[in-house]
Design a protein around this motif. Structure first.
Motif, PDB file in Angstrom:
ATOM      1  N   LEU A 113       0.841  -1.191   0.000  1.00 49.28           N
ATOM      2  CA  LEU A 113       0.000   0.000   0.000  1.00 49.28           C
ATOM      3  C   LEU A 113       0.880   1.246   0.000  1.00 49.28           C
ATOM      4  CD1 LEU A 113      -2.710  -0.895   2.701  1.00 49.28           C
ATOM      5  CD2 LEU A 113      -3.002  -0.874   0.215  1.00 49.28           C
ATOM      6  N   SER A 114       0.527   2.197  -0.843  1.00 52.13           N
ATOM      7  CA  SER A 114       1.160   3.513  -0.826  1.00 52.13           C
ATOM      8  C   SER A 114       0.216   4.448  -0.092  1.00 52.13           C
ATOM      9  CB  SER A 114       1.410   4.005  -2.258  1.00 52.13           C
ATOM     10  OG  SER A 114       2.069   5.258  -2.251  1.00 52.13           O
ATOM     11  N   VAL A 115       0.671   4.981   1.024  1.00 50.20           N
ATOM     12  CA  VAL A 115      -0.198   5.778   1.896  1.00 50.20           C
ATOM     13  C   VAL A 115      -0.019   7.256   1.574  1.00 50.20           C
ATOM     14  CG1 VAL A 115      -0.856   6.247   4.282  1.00 50.20           C
ATOM     15  CG2 VAL A 115       0.119   4.017   3.684  1.00 50.20           C
ATOM     16  N   PRO A 116      -1.101   7.962   1.231  1.00 52.26           N
ATOM     17  CA  PRO A 116      -0.975   9.397   0.918  1.00 52.26           C
ATOM     18  C   PRO A 116      -0.362  10.171   2.082  1.00 52.26           C
ATOM     19  CG  PRO A 116      -3.127   8.564   0.248  1.00 52.26           C
ATOM     20  CD  PRO A 116      -2.473   7.473   1.047  1.00 52.26           C
ATOM     21  N   ARG A 230       1.128  11.687  -6.041  1.00 52.32           N
ATOM     22  CA  ARG A 230       2.431  11.367  -5.462  1.00 52.32           C
ATOM     23  C   ARG A 230       2.458   9.939  -4.926  1.00 52.32           C
ATOM     24  NH1 ARG A 230       4.978  16.391  -2.124  1.00 52.32           N
ATOM     25  NH2 ARG A 230       6.847  15.136  -2.440  1.00 52.32           N
ATOM     26  N   ALA A 231       1.349   9.510  -4.309  1.00 52.97           N
ATOM     27  CA  ALA A 231       1.301   8.144  -3.791  1.00 52.97           C
ATOM     28  C   ALA A 231       1.374   7.137  -4.932  1.00 52.97           C
ATOM     29  CB  ALA A 231       0.021   7.937  -2.977  1.00 52.97           C
ATOM     30  N   THR A 232       0.717   7.461  -6.052  1.00 52.73           N
ATOM     31  CA  THR A 232       0.766   6.574  -7.217  1.00 52.73           C
ATOM     32  C   THR A 232       2.176   6.519  -7.792  1.00 52.73           C
ATOM     33  OG1 THR A 232      -1.541   7.042  -7.754  1.00 52.73           O
ATOM     34  CG2 THR A 232      -0.165   6.154  -9.523  1.00 52.73           C
ATOM     35  N   ALA A 233       2.815   7.682  -7.898  1.00 47.68           N
ATOM     36  CA  ALA A 233       4.185   7.730  -8.427  1.00 47.68           C
ATOM     37  C   ALA A 233       5.141   6.949  -7.541  1.00 47.68           C
ATOM     38  CB  ALA A 233       4.639   9.184  -8.548  1.00 47.68           C
ATOM     39  N   GLY A 235       4.441   4.329  -5.733  1.00 48.97           N
ATOM     40  CA  GLY A 235       4.225   2.911  -5.997  1.00 48.97           C
ATOM     41  C   GLY A 235       4.844   2.471  -7.296  1.00 48.97           C
ATOM     42  N   THR A 236       4.724   3.310  -8.324  1.00 49.72           N
ATOM     43  CA  THR A 236       5.297   2.994  -9.635  1.00 49.72           C
ATOM     44  C   THR A 236       6.812   2.872  -9.555  1.00 49.72           C
ATOM     45  OG1 THR A 236       3.487   4.111 -10.788  1.00 49.72           O
ATOM     46  CG2 THR A 236       5.539   3.805 -12.011  1.00 49.72           C
ATOM     47  N   VAL A 237       7.429   3.812  -8.865  1.00 52.37           N
ATOM     48  CA  VAL A 237       8.890   3.799  -8.753  1.00 52.37           C
ATOM     49  C   VAL A 237       9.367   2.622  -7.907  1.00 52.37           C
ATOM     50  CG1 VAL A 237      10.874   5.065  -7.834  1.00 52.37           C
ATOM     51  CG2 VAL A 237       9.157   6.265  -9.194  1.00 52.37           C
ATOM     52  N   LEU A 238       8.631   2.293  -6.821  1.00 53.21           N
ATOM     53  CA  LEU A 238       9.011   1.142  -6.013  1.00 53.21           C
ATOM     54  C   LEU A 238       8.966  -0.136  -6.839  1.00 53.21           C
ATOM     55  CD1 LEU A 238       9.665  -0.261  -3.301  1.00 53.21           C
ATOM     56  CD2 LEU A 238       7.192  -0.442  -2.932  1.00 53.21           C
ATOM     57  N   SER A 239       7.897  -0.329  -7.599  1.00 59.36           N
ATOM     58  CA  SER A 239       7.781  -1.532  -8.431  1.00 59.36           C
ATOM     59  C   SER A 239       8.926  -1.617  -9.433  1.00 59.36           C
ATOM     60  CB  SER A 239       6.436  -1.537  -9.167  1.00 59.36           C
ATOM     61  OG  SER A 239       5.364  -1.623  -8.249  1.00 59.36           O
ATOM     62  N   ALA A 240       9.262  -0.470 -10.033  1.00 64.60           N
ATOM     63  CA  ALA A 240      10.351  -0.448 -11.006  1.00 64.60           C
ATOM     64  C   ALA A 240      11.687  -0.759 -10.342  1.00 64.60           C
ATOM     65  CB  ALA A 240      10.406   0.908 -11.694  1.00 64.60           C
ATOM     66  N   LEU A 241      11.896  -0.258  -9.119  1.00 60.60           N
ATOM     67  CA  LEU A 241      13.150  -0.502  -8.411  1.00 60.60           C
ATOM     68  C   LEU A 241      13.279  -1.975  -8.030  1.00 60.60           C
ATOM     69  CD1 LEU A 241      15.746   0.531  -7.146  1.00 60.60           C
ATOM     70  CD2 LEU A 241      14.434   1.191  -5.110  1.00 60.60           C
ATOM     71  N   VAL A 242      12.187  -2.570  -7.536  1.00 60.21           N
ATOM     72  CA  VAL A 242      12.225  -3.984  -7.178  1.00 60.21           C
ATOM     73  C   VAL A 242      12.519  -4.837  -8.412  1.00 60.21           C
ATOM     74  CG1 VAL A 242      10.829  -5.935  -6.390  1.00 60.21           C
ATOM     75  CG2 VAL A 242      10.746  -3.761  -5.160  1.00 60.21           C
ATOM     76  N   ALA A 243      11.885  -4.492  -9.530  1.00 63.86           N
ATOM     77  CA  ALA A 243      12.133  -5.234 -10.768  1.00 63.86           C
ATOM     78  C   ALA A 243      13.595  -5.134 -11.182  1.00 63.86           C
ATOM     79  CB  ALA A 243      11.230  -4.705 -11.877  1.00 63.86           C
ATOM     80  N   VAL A 290      -2.870   2.324  -3.915  1.00 65.92           N
ATOM     81  CA  VAL A 290      -2.907   3.546  -3.112  1.00 65.92           C
ATOM     82  C   VAL A 290      -4.004   3.403  -2.070  1.00 65.92           C
ATOM     83  CG1 VAL A 290      -3.308   6.032  -3.121  1.00 65.92           C
ATOM     84  CG2 VAL A 290      -2.032   4.963  -5.002  1.00 65.92           C
ATOM     85  N   LEU A 291      -3.679   3.652  -0.816  1.00 64.07           N
ATOM     86  CA  LEU A 291      -4.665   3.560   0.250  1.00 64.07           C
ATOM     87  C   LEU A 291      -5.742   4.621   0.028  1.00 64.07           C
ATOM     88  CD1 LEU A 291      -5.296   2.105   2.950  1.00 64.07           C
ATOM     89  CD2 LEU A 291      -4.164   4.020   4.104  1.00 64.07           C
ATOM     90  N   PRO A 292      -7.008   4.216  -0.057  1.00 65.61           N
ATOM     91  CA  PRO A 292      -8.075   5.189  -0.333  1.00 65.61           C
ATOM     92  C   PRO A 292      -8.217   6.210   0.798  1.00 65.61           C
ATOM     93  CG  PRO A 292      -8.857   2.927  -0.640  1.00 65.61           C
ATOM     94  CD  PRO A 292      -7.525   2.842   0.051  1.00 65.61           C
ATOM     95  N   ALA A 293      -8.604   7.407   0.425  1.00 63.82           N
ATOM     96  CA  ALA A 293      -8.859   8.476   1.393  1.00 63.82           C
ATOM     97  C   ALA A 293      -9.849   9.453   0.761  1.00 63.82           C
ATOM     98  CB  ALA A 293      -7.570   9.195   1.769  1.00 63.82           C
ATOM     99  N   ALA A 294     -10.456  10.290   1.588  1.00 66.54           N
ATOM    100  CA  ALA A 294     -11.399  11.281   1.083  1.00 66.54           C
ATOM    101  C   ALA A 294     -10.668  12.344   0.271  1.00 66.54           C
ATOM    102  CB  ALA A 294     -12.148  11.916   2.254  1.00 66.54           C
TER     103      ALA A 294
END
Length: 322
Positions: A113-116, A230-233, A235-243, A290-294
């Motif tokens: 989870l990417s937390v805002p 920012r939370a989405t970005a 997550g994207t960068v983390l996935s790319a780094l792990v790969a 991304v962890l949902p929020a209002a």
């Protein structure tokens, strides 16, 4: 008609091996060498990893939960960075939790989870944005997340310079860019869309970008406001780094370079070892949610947690006794 038996069928002539078999052996040898190099350097690497005093909120009984925090202190900027893109310790004092990622590992699999950073949490006796909770110390951030149901078995932090250094040591990252984007305050400029290779400074700019612009008909225009951008970005960068880490497991020289860069960049809780970090690097991390929020409150930054926030944490298999 059955062909005559050939005792040498499926075998190469003596003294020769099939190319595929040779590649497999080379791959296995490289992998073993990489592991041996890291094991040999474990003591040295351990001495380079920093420690942070923090009160954790979980144990490993129902899995293992990692809290990964990108810190925004201006004390250490990436090599060659323009202070105008970041600010100085005088203009931006203190340290905030700029990126917050939660990795939950169980026998059933791994969820992320990417937390805002602007999620409203209870830190101490008053609510505030998650990013600001770090100003009261790491235990305040860990405690605030526990109140949302997110435990912490292991804490790993990295600052701006350390993040860029790790990405560069990995040889850069491959990311998908939907359309040309720039963000001058973040130092971001990607002038074409599509999959492309970025260095550490650009990966950091992607994560830090808060006011992106897209090029439309040759002109740069503000992108639609996305509170989860920012939370989405992240997550994207983390996935790319792990790969990239996993691809590098067969390149011992690169793996050792990454281990050296990471050990000098990371700070962990006292109970986290180099072996734990290696296990995290090998984790099968798929999609990052991304962890949902209002929506932000009245056009400001803070975002309230909702029933969807609680449901997402529970669906990920996490709970924490606050």
């Amino acid at each position: 008609m059955t062909p005559p038996h050939d005792p040498d069928a499926g075998q190469a002539p003596p003294g020769r091996r099939r190319p595929r078999s040779r590649r497999r052996r080379a791959t296995l040898a490289a992998g073993l060498l990489a592991v041996l190099l890291l094991l040999a350097d474990a003591a040295v690497l351990s001495d380079r990893v920093g420690e942070v005093d923090v009160a954790l909120t979980a144990d490993d009984s129902d899995g293992r939960t990692w809290l990964l925090v990108g810190l925004d202190s201006r004390e250490h900027l990436p090599a060659g960075a323009d202070p105008a893109d970041f600010g100085t310790p005088e203009t931006v004092p203190g340290t905030r939790a700029d990126v917050v990622l939660v990795v939950h590992q169980t026998d059933a699999g791994t969820s992320v989870l990417s937390v805002p950073r602007d999620l409203l949490v209870v830190s101490g006796r008053s609510p505030d944005r998650l990013a600001l909770s770090w100003l009261d110390g790491p235990s305040a951030t860990v405690g605030a997340l526990c109140r949302l149901g997110i435990p912490t078995d292991h804490l790993v932090t990295v600052d701006l310079a350390g993040f860029a250094a790790v990405v560069d040591a990995a040889g850069g990252l491959d990311v998908d860019v939907p359309e040309p984007v720039r963000d001058r305050p973040a130092g971001l400029l990607l002038e074409r869309a599509g999959r492309q290779h970025v260095d550490g400074a650009t990966a950091l700019a992607l994560v830090r970008s808060r006011h992106p612009e897209h090029r439309v008909d040759g002109a740069w225009v503000p992108a639609p406001v996305d509170p989860d951008g920012r939370a989405t970005a992240a997550g994207t960068v983390l996935s790319a780094l792990v790969a990239q880490v996993q691809r590098s497991s067969l390149l011992p020289w690169r793996l050792q370079s990454m281990a050296w860069a990471a050990s000098g960049a990371l700070t962990v809780d006292p109970g986290t070892s180099v072996a734990d970090l290696l296990a995290l690097a090998r984790a099968d991390i798929g999609a990052v949610d991304v962890l949902p929020a209002a929506e932000p409150v009245a056009g400001t930054l803070p975002r309230l947690p909702t029933s969807d926030t609680t449901a997402a944490v529970a669906a990920a298999g996490m709970h924490c006794d606050a």
